[in-house]
Design a protein around this motif. Structure first.
Motif, PDB file in Angstrom:
ATOM      1  N   LYS A 110       0.817  -1.207   0.000  1.00 53.06           N
ATOM      2  CA  LYS A 110       0.000   0.000   0.000  1.00 53.06           C
ATOM      3  C   LYS A 110       0.852   1.260   0.000  1.00 53.06           C
ATOM      4  O   LYS A 110       0.569   2.236  -0.692  1.00 53.06           O
ATOM      5  CB  LYS A 110      -0.931   0.003   1.213  1.00 53.06           C
ATOM      6  N   ARG A 111       1.935   1.262   0.794  1.00 51.83           N
ATOM      7  CA  ARG A 111       2.789   2.443   0.906  1.00 51.83           C
ATOM      8  C   ARG A 111       3.472   2.748  -0.420  1.00 51.83           C
ATOM      9  O   ARG A 111       3.502   3.898  -0.867  1.00 51.83           O
ATOM     10  CB  ARG A 111       3.838   2.238   2.007  1.00 51.83           C
ATOM     11  N   ASP A 112       4.019   1.726  -1.063  1.00 52.42           N
ATOM     12  CA  ASP A 112       4.712   1.934  -2.328  1.00 52.42           C
ATOM     13  C   ASP A 112       3.739   2.360  -3.425  1.00 52.42           C
ATOM     14  O   ASP A 112       4.075   3.184  -4.281  1.00 52.42           O
ATOM     15  CB  ASP A 112       5.436   0.655  -2.756  1.00 52.42           C
TER      16      ASP A 112
ATOM     17  N   GLU B 259      -3.207   6.174   8.425  1.00 55.71           N
ATOM     18  CA  GLU B 259      -3.833   7.127   7.518  1.00 55.71           C
ATOM     19  C   GLU B 259      -4.862   7.992   8.234  1.00 55.71           C
ATOM     20  O   GLU B 259      -5.535   7.541   9.166  1.00 55.71           O
ATOM     21  CB  GLU B 259      -4.532   6.386   6.372  1.00 55.71           C
TER      22      GLU B 259
ATOM     23  N   SER C 178       2.744   5.985  -3.013  1.00 52.98           N
ATOM     24  CA  SER C 178       3.931   6.804  -3.281  1.00 52.98           C
ATOM     25  C   SER C 178       4.199   6.896  -4.780  1.00 52.98           C
ATOM     26  O   SER C 178       4.610   7.945  -5.288  1.00 52.98           O
ATOM     27  CB  SER C 178       5.157   6.218  -2.565  1.00 52.98           C
TER      28      SER C 178
ATOM     29  N   ASN D 179       0.562  -3.023   6.200  1.00 53.42           N
ATOM     30  CA  ASN D 179       0.857  -2.498   4.873  1.00 53.42           C
ATOM     31  C   ASN D 179       0.582  -3.501   3.769  1.00 53.42           C
ATOM     32  O   ASN D 179       0.087  -3.157   2.705  1.00 53.42           O
ATOM     33  CB  ASN D 179       2.323  -2.051   4.812  1.00 53.42           C
TER      34      ASN D 179
ATOM     35  N   ASN E  15      -0.674  10.334   5.436  1.00 49.95           N
ATOM     36  CA  ASN E  15      -0.202   9.050   5.949  1.00 49.95           C
ATOM     37  C   ASN E  15       1.111   9.158   6.708  1.00 49.95           C
ATOM     38  O   ASN E  15       1.848  10.142   6.596  1.00 49.95           O
ATOM     39  CB  ASN E  15      -0.082   8.029   4.815  1.00 49.95           C
TER      40      ASN E  15
ATOM     41  N   GLU F 113       5.380  -4.058   8.400  1.00 46.53           N
ATOM     42  CA  GLU F 113       5.273  -2.676   7.944  1.00 46.53           C
ATOM     43  C   GLU F 113       3.856  -2.186   8.188  1.00 46.53           C
ATOM     44  O   GLU F 113       2.890  -2.938   8.027  1.00 46.53           O
ATOM     45  CB  GLU F 113       5.595  -2.552   6.452  1.00 46.53           C
TER      46      GLU F 113
ATOM     47  N   PHE G   1       4.266   6.275   7.983  1.00 47.13           N
ATOM     48  CA  PHE G   1       4.760   4.910   7.819  1.00 47.13           C
ATOM     49  C   PHE G   1       5.575   4.466   9.028  1.00 47.13           C
ATOM     50  O   PHE G   1       6.328   5.243   9.610  1.00 47.13           O
ATOM     51  CB  PHE G   1       5.637   4.796   6.573  1.00 47.13           C
TER      52      PHE G   1
ATOM     53  N   ILE H  46       1.003   1.222   7.784  1.00 48.62           N
ATOM     54  CA  ILE H  46       0.625   2.528   7.256  1.00 48.62           C
ATOM     55  C   ILE H  46      -0.482   3.084   8.144  1.00 48.62           C
ATOM     56  O   ILE H  46      -1.454   2.389   8.448  1.00 48.62           O
ATOM     57  CB  ILE H  46       0.193   2.448   5.778  1.00 48.62           C
TER      58      ILE H  46
END
Length: 327
Positions: free
Chosen positions: A117-119, A195, A122, A161, A134, A191, A136, A193
């Motif tokens: 989700k983070r990548d 939000e 981004s 994540n 967000n 990991e 991380f 995330i």
């Protein structure tokens, strides 16, 4: 001559049972005038074929084949309906790419990117895709509660994540709830995330490759009886899934164009289902699923049905698109 199709189900994640339901639904509806379907179960310990008598035959991972009645069976394509790892994070996609066996999901890079989700957010932000605020975290990082709250505000969502079906997700309303929510998320992934809360109408938009073209399906509005669209809401009837969504024509057009832009920007193929929340009138991208649920009650088949596309037609199209892509 009928093609041999491996229907891949199971996986290594908490979504194992959901994937089994999806896989069995594919097995039920696949066109047997065109295909010989084989249920292939993927687990961490072993991969195996299950016949009509529920007997198990181990898969030879060297060439992805099974030995049935003394005959080695190879596959013309794999219908990948494994939710989570390894079916949705690129691992199976890369494996089949090496073996030159067509598979129905997107390519391995797109799978890995969207599963993270983070990548994913981004990668999309430079293209003007609006998302929640967000923060991380990686396992072992110091947790600065005030810094997190200053960045995303309260309430907020804490998510694993790389996880699906709302496993490892919490809605946090107070500072005291933050640490337990982080601990829960770490049970699913190393990991996290975090939000900001987006107040507004939630919609799900399916975009698929259909008959050689990118097709945006009718939009589904999500109305959860719970705090958010969690596991109970998704799978235990604690929500309304309204297709087509009760939004204006302008909002419908905006979110359709946005979903299509994301699909094309990421160079996607196969099935996808993206989630958005209309916050202050603007659709905010939440995440994309590249192997969405495929049970009778799942959102994507419901959306296709509104266009008159049956589950069997979805399955046939997906298999033929995969084969033509690898030709």
């Amino acid at each position: 001559m009928k093609k041999n199709i491996a229907i891949l189900m199971g996986g290594y994640s908490s979504e194992f049972d959901i994937s089994i339901k999806s896989g069995n639904n594919v097995f039920k509806h696949i066109d047997r005038t065109k295909y010989n379907p084989y249920r292939i179960f993927i687990t961490k310990e072993k991969w195996y074929y299950v016949n009509e008598s529920e007997e198990k035959v181990m898969v030879d991972k060297n060439d992805f084949s099974v030995l049935i009645n003394g005959n080695k069976v190879h596959f013309d394509a794999a219908f990948n309906i494994v939710h989570g790892s390894p079916g949705e994070d690129g691992l199976l996609q890369a494996y089949f790419k090496l073996l030159a066996i067509p598979q129905t999901a997107c390519n391995f890079y797109q799978a890995a990117l969207t599963f993270n989700k983070r990548d994913c957010i981004s990668a999309l932000k430079p293209y003007g895709i609006v998302t929640a605020k967000n923060y991380f975290l990686n396992k072992g990082d110091a947790i600065h509660e005030n810094e997190i709250i200053e960045r995303v505000g309260l309430p907020c969502f804490v998510k694993a994540n790389k996880s699906g079906s709302s496993y490892g997700i919490s809605k946090v309303k107070t500072k005291e709830e933050l640490q337990p929510a982080i601990a829960l998320a770490y049970k699913e992934d190393d990991e996290i995330i975090i939000e900001s809360f987006l107040d507004g109408t939630e919609v799900s938009v399916g975009v698929i490759t259909y008959q050689g073209k990118d097709l945006v399906l009718p939009i589904t509005e999500i109305v959860s009886e719970n705090e958010f669209f969690d596991y109970e809401a998704k799978y235990l009837g604690k929500s309304q899934e309204i297709t087509p969504a009760r939004i204006s024509k302008q909002d419908e057009e905006n979110v359709k164009q946005l979903a299509l832009k994301i699909y094309k920007t990421l160079k996607m193929s196969g099935f996808s289902r993206s989630e958005f929340i209309f916050h202050k009138g603007e659709p905010h991208f939440i995440e994309m699923n590249t192997n969405p649920g495929f049970t009778e009650a799942s959102i994507l088949p419901q959306q296709a049905a509104v266009l008159g596309i049956s589950i069997q037609e979805l399955i046939t199209n997906s298999i033929e698109e995969a084969i033509s892509k690898e030709a």
